[in-house]
Design an enzyme around this catalytic site. Sequence first.
Site, PDB file in Angstrom:
ATOM      1  N   GLU A 210      -6.128   7.040  -1.208  1.00 27.40           N
ATOM      2  CA  GLU A 210      -6.047   5.869  -0.338  1.00 27.40           C
ATOM      3  C   GLU A 210      -6.664   4.640  -1.009  1.00 27.40           C
ATOM      4  O   GLU A 210      -6.103   3.544  -0.953  1.00 27.40           O
ATOM      5  CB  GLU A 210      -6.749   6.150   0.996  1.00 27.40           C
ATOM      6  CG  GLU A 210      -6.022   7.143   1.882  1.00 27.40           C
ATOM      7  CD  GLU A 210      -4.661   6.647   2.328  1.00 27.40           C
ATOM      8  OE1 GLU A 210      -4.418   5.423   2.266  1.00 27.40           O
ATOM      9  OE2 GLU A 210      -3.834   7.475   2.738  1.00 27.40           O
TER      10      GLU A 210
ATOM     11  N   HIS B 259       0.834  -1.209   0.000  1.00 27.24           N
ATOM     12  CA  HIS B 259       0.000   0.000   0.000  1.00 27.24           C
ATOM     13  C   HIS B 259       0.866   1.255   0.000  1.00 27.24           C
ATOM     14  O   HIS B 259       0.608   2.197  -0.758  1.00 27.24           O
ATOM     15  CB  HIS B 259      -0.912  -0.019   1.225  1.00 27.24           C
ATOM     16  CG  HIS B 259      -1.737   1.224   1.397  1.00 27.24           C
ATOM     17  ND1 HIS B 259      -3.004   1.359   0.877  1.00 27.24           N
ATOM     18  CD2 HIS B 259      -1.458   2.394   2.020  1.00 27.24           C
ATOM     19  CE1 HIS B 259      -3.476   2.555   1.180  1.00 27.24           C
ATOM     20  NE2 HIS B 259      -2.547   3.196   1.875  1.00 27.24           N
ATOM     21  N   GLU B 260       1.897   1.279   0.839  1.00 25.90           N
ATOM     22  CA  GLU B 260       2.745   2.471   0.932  1.00 25.90           C
ATOM     23  C   GLU B 260       3.561   2.665  -0.346  1.00 25.90           C
ATOM     24  O   GLU B 260       3.724   3.793  -0.820  1.00 25.90           O
ATOM     25  CB  GLU B 260       3.659   2.369   2.157  1.00 25.90           C
ATOM     26  CG  GLU B 260       2.916   2.309   3.483  1.00 25.90           C
ATOM     27  CD  GLU B 260       1.983   3.492   3.702  1.00 25.90           C
ATOM     28  OE1 GLU B 260       2.315   4.609   3.276  1.00 25.90           O
ATOM     29  OE2 GLU B 260       0.907   3.289   4.305  1.00 25.90           O
TER      30      GLU B 260
ATOM     31  N   HIS C  65       1.512   4.315  -3.065  1.00 22.76           N
ATOM     32  CA  HIS C  65       1.429   5.780  -3.015  1.00 22.76           C
ATOM     33  C   HIS C  65       2.545   6.408  -3.853  1.00 22.76           C
ATOM     34  O   HIS C  65       2.333   7.405  -4.548  1.00 22.76           O
ATOM     35  CB  HIS C  65       1.550   6.268  -1.571  1.00 22.76           C
ATOM     36  CG  HIS C  65       0.281   6.188  -0.774  1.00 22.76           C
ATOM     37  ND1 HIS C  65      -0.902   6.762  -1.193  1.00 22.76           N
ATOM     38  CD2 HIS C  65       0.014   5.613   0.430  1.00 22.76           C
ATOM     39  CE1 HIS C  65      -1.844   6.543  -0.274  1.00 22.76           C
ATOM     40  NE2 HIS C  65      -1.315   5.840   0.703  1.00 22.76           N
TER      41      HIS C  65
END
Length: 266
Positions: free
Chosen positions: A187, A124-125, A128
């Site tokens: 997100e 997920h990070e 980004h």
Amino acid sequence: MKIFPLLLLSVLITSGCATHQSPTGRGQTLLFSTQEMSTLGESSFAQIKQQEKVSQDKAVNAYVKCVADRVTDALPDQSLPWEVVVFESEQVNAFALPGGHIGVYTGLLDVATDSDQLATVIGHEIAHVLANHSNEQVSRAQMTGAGMQLADIALGAGGIADKELYMAALGLGVQVGYILPYGRSQESEADIIGVELMAKAGFDPAASVELWQNMSKAGGEQGPELLSTHPSHGQRIAQLQQMQAKAQPLYLLSKSSVKNICQRPK
């Protein structure tokens, strides 16, 4: 004296700004180049390593690096080396920065209880970064009133004015005391990209649902730092459940080729 910031902003917009599409087709306005964002990421990461306690636990470091390496090895672009650092802290948090930097706090390992769940967060990070969300945030700071305070930015010269504000724009508000949060669309986009990435790395995407269920129970009503700006637990879990139909086939194709099994330290 207000003319100069406005003039600088207009120059940035006309010379460096470009309209892009995110990986999911969402429109983005980006003021900064890849190199400028890498410079900012490197400078911010160096500052965090000075401020935070770096873990010396060899087993924990090996475990986190194993998971992170498998996720980054699944990226289509292998030209960027990724630095992975574990920070000794009770914070339930992690982050990734442009230029190839990943930070994981040991408190996260109490909530992400296995390698699949940890891969959910790391994927997920990294998503980004892949989706240029940091560039969006810093560009937004530059274009708003907050950005007007930073008219003397000198990224091209290797220096960064008001690093704390830009670190906040990178999502590092826990470290600097305030945050310019990612939007819900960013997100959700990071969830989509991250789950596909972890599946391609041979991690079970079903663990993403378990991870966020654990997150929703952690830290009482406020939840852990990692959830401070994220969509509601129920909304996120529902989206992740819907994504399994696409992610599971990717996982089934990749898991047989996994050679490096990441064992969580006891």
